[in-house]
Enzyme design. Structure first.
Site, PDB file in Angstrom:
ATOM      1  N   SER A 145      40.269  39.776  53.831  1.00 49.91           N
ATOM      2  CA  SER A 145      41.498  40.542  54.027  1.00 49.91           C
ATOM      3  C   SER A 145      41.768  40.608  55.525  1.00 49.91           C
ATOM      4  O   SER A 145      40.831  40.735  56.324  1.00 49.91           O
ATOM      5  CB  SER A 145      41.349  41.957  53.452  1.00 49.91           C
ATOM      6  OG  SER A 145      42.379  42.799  53.916  1.00 49.91           O
ATOM      7  N   HIS A 204      40.073  45.056  23.275  1.00 47.91           N
ATOM      8  CA  HIS A 204      41.204  45.907  23.664  1.00 47.91           C
ATOM      9  C   HIS A 204      40.876  46.690  24.934  1.00 47.91           C
ATOM     10  O   HIS A 204      41.440  47.764  25.175  1.00 47.91           O
ATOM     11  CB  HIS A 204      41.581  46.866  22.531  1.00 47.91           C
ATOM     12  CG  HIS A 204      41.789  46.203  21.216  1.00 47.91           C
ATOM     13  ND1 HIS A 204      42.951  45.542  20.893  1.00 47.91           N
ATOM     14  CD2 HIS A 204      40.953  46.064  20.155  1.00 47.91           C
ATOM     15  CE1 HIS A 204      42.842  45.029  19.680  1.00 47.91           C
ATOM     16  NE2 HIS A 204      41.637  45.323  19.208  1.00 47.91           N
TER      17      HIS A 204
END
Length: 483
Positions: free
Chosen positions: A316, A192
């Protein structure tokens, strides 16, 4: 998949917005990425799942049917062919080239029917082999689907065996290698998204390798079915023309001669159930691979993996420091597209109105696209995994910041001690919950807690030696299941 276009000398056209028409300027420009940007990765599928490959396999089926009927003298007046004649017929397949593609296109321009074009293509070449009198034997007793279903089965079978499976197996081995090399690297689990019982990186990679390999084996076990039984699957024309032949035996023998599994009971079409089964297994593989991509992407994002820079590459356009996990992101998208197509094929192909409709004809032309996106994704994941380094110091630091994960071990030891008769160990879960839930607990506090419990000396010593980095059970041994 890829196909060649006729060059043109016509002047480039102009679009309504005033721009030059790229299609008229260069007809070879691809509409889709599989035949354009990613053509190098998907090119091997062209030999099996393109329109040209389908036509070549149709010629293959027709030629082998012609030879098969002659070899077994199924019709009165037939006898085995000479070796040179069989060789000449089979050269129509082995020598199928750009000129063959062009000639077939010319036949189809007249027939407006792809399988009929194949029949004429073969029939017009019989005279040169001394077989002109047997021209009526080409396509004997066949409906188009007798040829199509066998041609598709041969092409799909070979694409799976020669392209998809080698790529999938290679990827699984890449994941197995990662599992092996990191089997002893302790890692904090996250259930979780929260810190949980530690494992090893290798064990987690082994889980994914095991899942992927199961789907590879399902594909390896796949049957490829075929039929050749006439317009509605009843052998009506066969029996009417040659009532003395055992047409079921002939049909079965021929389908098996092609290396396929005989389907004895069909309508006009082979029912395509085997295709739905295959595409389900492939889609399942894709989805497990998608899970691997999201896990690896997430591990990269928290620093568990370092990406090895590619010389000269840009991560990038504005942030020079970045190395984006683009291989895994690209794979995710392609896996999703592949699954969508495979699911659609599986749903569409198993339904045909009454004895025949043509929905399968249009659907099956996208098989190569579904395969292509899967192969492209596999290629990207393989390349992405090859450029990963395990950042062991980051994994170790993460473990050292989460001593509270030993709460599970402590309360389980308390339970075992209580069962063995040690007193004062009531409510172990609740006591550890009060100690750790919502709190960060360091090594010193846990050791203090353990020392106050009144455990047996052996149990206390065992827990005192335990750390988050050593609390991973037999995780490293579990990797052996994927050897």
């Amino acid at each position: 998949m890829a196909h060649t276009s006729q060059s043109t000398t016509a002047p480039p056209q102009t679009l309504p917005n005033g721009r030059l028409s790229l299609a008229s300027a260069s007809p070879a420009i691809a509409l889709g990425p599989l035949d354009g940007r990613y053509q190098a990765q998907t090119a091997p599928l062209v030999d099996y799942l393109s329109e040209a490959a389908l036509n070549r396999d149709r010629v293959h089926v027709e030629v082998e049917w012609f030879i098969y009927l002659c070899e077994r003298s199924v019709l009165p007046g037939l006898s085995p062919l000479e070796d040179r004649q069989k060789e000449g017929l089979r050269e129509l397949v082995t020598g199928f080239d750009a000129e063959s593609i062009r000639q077939l296109a010319e036949y189809e321009a007249v027939t407006v029917h792809d399988v009929k074009a194949v029949e004429y293509f073969i029939g017009d070449r019989l005279e040169a082999l001394g077989l002109a009198r047997l021209k009526p034997l080409v396509h004997f007793g066949c409906t188009s689907e007798d040829v199509n279903n066998l041609a598709y089965a041969v092409g799909i079978r070979d694409a799976v065996a020669d392209v998809w499976l080698p790529a999938a197996r290679g990827l699984v081995e890449r994941v197995v290698e990662l599992a092996e090399s990191s089997r002893e690297v302790p890692m904090l689990s996250r259930t979780h998204g929260q810190p949980a019982t530690p494992t090893t990186l290798g064990k987690e990679m082994a889980v994914l390798a095991h899942r992927l390999r199961r789907q590879v084996r399902a594909v390896e076990r796949q049957e490829f079915l075929g039929k050749i039984n006439g317009a509605t699957g009843t052998y009506a024309a066969h029996v009417a023309s040659v009532p003395g032949a055992d047409w079921q035996d002939v049909s079965r023998g021929f389908v098996e001669h092609l290396g396929l599994t005989w389907n004895p009971l069909t309508t006009q079409i082979e029912s395509h159930d085997w295709q739905a089964e295959l595409y389900s297994s492939m889609a399942h593989f894709n989805r497990v691979l998608h899970n691997l991509c999201t896990d690896i992407w997430s591990y990269i994002s928290i620093g568990y993996f370092r990406q090895i820079p590619v010389a000269g590459a840009t991560g990038s356009s504005t942030m020079p420091h970045k190395i984006n996990p683009i291989r895994f992101e690209n794979a995710e998208a392609n896996l999703e597209i592949s699954c969508s197509l495979l699911d659609t094929l599986g749903e569409t192909l198993v339904t045909s109105r009454w004895q025949r409709d043509l929905t399968d004809s249009s659907s099956q032309r996208n098989i190569g696209v579904a395969f292509g996106h899967s192969v492209l994704a596999i290629s990207n994941v393989d390349k992405g995994l090859a450029r990963l380094d395990v950042a062991q110091e980051v994994l170790a630091a993460d473990l050292d910041q989460n001593w509270e994960v030993l709460a599970e071990a402590i309360q389980m030891v308390m339970r075992a001690e209580a069962v063995a008769g040690v007193e004062g160990l009531d409510n172990p879960y609740e006591r550890l919950k009060d100690l750790t839930r919502g709190h960060r607990v360091d090594q010193a506090r846990l050791k203090e807690f353990v020392a106050e419990l009144g455990l047996s000396p052996e149990a206390e010593a065992r827990l005192s030696e335990l750390t988050p980095a050593t609390y991973h059970g037999i995780a490293e041994r579990l990797v052996d299941y994927v050897k």
